[in-house]
Design an enzyme around this catalytic site. Structure first.
Site, mmCIF file in Angstrom:
data_model
loop_
_atom_site.group_PDB
_atom_site.id
_atom_site.type_symbol
_atom_site.label_atom_id
_atom_site.label_comp_id
_atom_site.label_asym_id
_atom_site.label_seq_id
_atom_site.Cartn_x
_atom_site.Cartn_y
_atom_site.Cartn_z
ATOM 1 N N ASN A 96 -2.649 -6.809 -4.021
ATOM 2 C CA ASN A 96 -3.593 -8.209 -4.209
ATOM 3 C C ASN A 96 -4.310 -8.399 -2.820
ATOM 4 O O ASN A 96 -4.561 -8.996 -2.736
ATOM 5 C CB ASN A 96 -2.308 -9.383 -3.886
ATOM 6 N N ASP A 306 9.453 -9.022 0.945
ATOM 7 C CA ASP A 306 8.466 -10.047 -0.136
ATOM 8 C C ASP A 306 7.059 -10.738 1.344
ATOM 9 O O ASP A 306 6.611 -11.899 0.946
ATOM 10 C CB ASP A 306 8.747 -11.642 -0.781
#
Length: 417
Positions: A96, A306
């Site tokens: 991303n 994460d």
């Protein structure tokens, strides 16, 4: 660097030295000798740390950094330094960035930027071009360039047929498909878990159904196509049950959970701290306990930080305007040490290597030295001065954590905090 770790307690179930205090002699990056007492040698540096524990190097299955395109959030160089000082010898990099990592040239770029660091970087390629969910990206080319899996970070495929095709296609080269699961229509404009807390706060909710429905769909597709799928960062009790049943059927499915979903419940939202705005949302205490049980019974295969750095301009805003994400590398181990046994923590921080097709490791004579260094002792309050990342968006600021990470030894290099 040639060195001897002195008086280190090894945590590696199945190893003959498990839970024993040993010395470890490393020469030219290879473990030369393991013994209760190794004699000093002039050409070897001795490392002795308080209540030192060691394990096979930890691997984080979901890390966002920013570079290229979002260097103000985090660079690859600093991100790998943070990972090393947080105990991780390897990270899986999410695609991303800007541009999205959806072709072999982008894979080559991030691998080149990561060359020479003690923490190794393994890129995840985007599943679809520009992660827009319309057309498959160049999966086979990215695999050949070094991508270890394919997924669109925190984006669920609305097109079920595209997931079917990707699972069928990836079987030709043993590719792993990552399927984040959240129905965008059921989520709607929701920003936190739908429940009593969201109602009290007047915040739009995301039903647990948004996750569970897509997980059920994806498992049906997997049963039809074969192949292998990884479902990242599950957050609800029903999700745990769905994956448990799928594993009983013999489906090749693995899953992860984020540290913050194991540590917090949605009561923390009452302060309207935007650092708690994450994807998937922090759920109820019932969900949190079910996730912990899923870790303990083996349904949940691995735990991820994460880690998702967000710059202050996009995070320090009103709750409903802030971007989703929390950093988590610095707090992954010390947060887990407050809720899980050390053996389980190490298992869940290392099992991702096998899931993502990397070589499995062991602290044994003759093996490459790939080692995390830590101690489970001492409680402390985490605050902003403990943050090593460029971005400071940590949900754990003010939390009482336990233990300390000393650093790592990998790639022939010792890196300590």
């Amino acid at each position: 660097m040639n060195l001897i770790f002195k008086k280190a307690r090894l945590i590696e179930p199945g190893n003959s030295f498990h839970n024993q205090v040993i010395d470890i002699k490393i020469k030219n990056g290879i473990i030369e000798k393991i013994s209760p007492n190794i004699q000093s040698e002039e050409s070897f540096k001795e490392i002795e740390l308080d209540n030192l524990h060691v394990s096979v190097g930890w691997f984080d299955t979901s890390v966002s950094l920013g570079e290229p395109g979002y260097e103000e959030r985090e660079t690859i160089a600093n991100g790998l330094e943070v990972a090393a000082k947080s105990g991780f010898t390897g990270i899986a990099l999410q695609p991303n960035s800007n541009p999205i990592i959806d072709n072999q040239s982008q894979i080559h770029f991030v691998k080149q930027k990561a060359s020479g660091f003690s923490t190794e970087l393994y890129p995840i390629g985007a599943l679809t071009k520009n992660s827009d969910g319309n057309d498959l990206a160049e999966l086979f080319d990215m695999k050949n360039a070094g991508a270890i899996a394919f997924g669109d970070y925190n984006k669920s495929l609305d097109n079920a047929n595209l997931l079917k095709v990707s699972l069928q296609y990836a079987q030709d080269f043993n590719g792993l498909i990552i399927a984040f699961s959240q129905d965008s229509n059921i989520k709607g404009k929701g920003i936190v878990n739908e429940g009593i807390t969201s109602t009290e706060l007047g915040l739009k909710g995301i039903p647990a159904l948004a996750e569970e429905l897509i997980i059920a769909r994806n498992l049906f597709i997997l049963e039809y196509t074969g192949g292998k799928i990884h479902i990242p960062t599950i957050s609800t009790s029903k999700s745990v049950e769905l994956i448990k049943e799928a594993k009983k059927k013999g489906l090749n499915v693995t899953c992860s959970v984020a540290v913050h979903n194991l540590f917090f419940n949605d009561e923390v939202l009452k302060g309207f701290d935007a650092n708690f705005r994450v994807t998937p949302p922090i759920r109820t205490e019932e969900d949190r306990k079910a996730l912990i049980n899923g870790v303990l019974d083996g349904t949940i295969d691995c735990i991820t930080s994460d880690h998702n750095p967000i710059d202050i301009e996009h995070k320090k805003l009103e709750f409903d305007l802030a971007k989703n994400g929390t950093i988590g590398l610095e707090t992954a181990y010390t947060a887990l040490q407050t809720i899980l046994p050390t053996d389980i923590i190490i298992e869940k921080l290392t099992s991702g290597r096998k899931i993502f097709g990397l070589s499995t490791l062991s602290v044994k004579e003759g093996e490459k030295a790939n080692i995390s260094l830590f101690t489970p002792d001492e409680n402390f309050e985490f605050d902003e001065k403990n943050i090593l990342s460029k971005s400071k968006n940590s949900a754990f600021i003010g939390s009482t954590l336990k233990g300390k990470v000393y650093g790592i030894y990998n790639q022939g290099k010792l890196q300590l905090q």
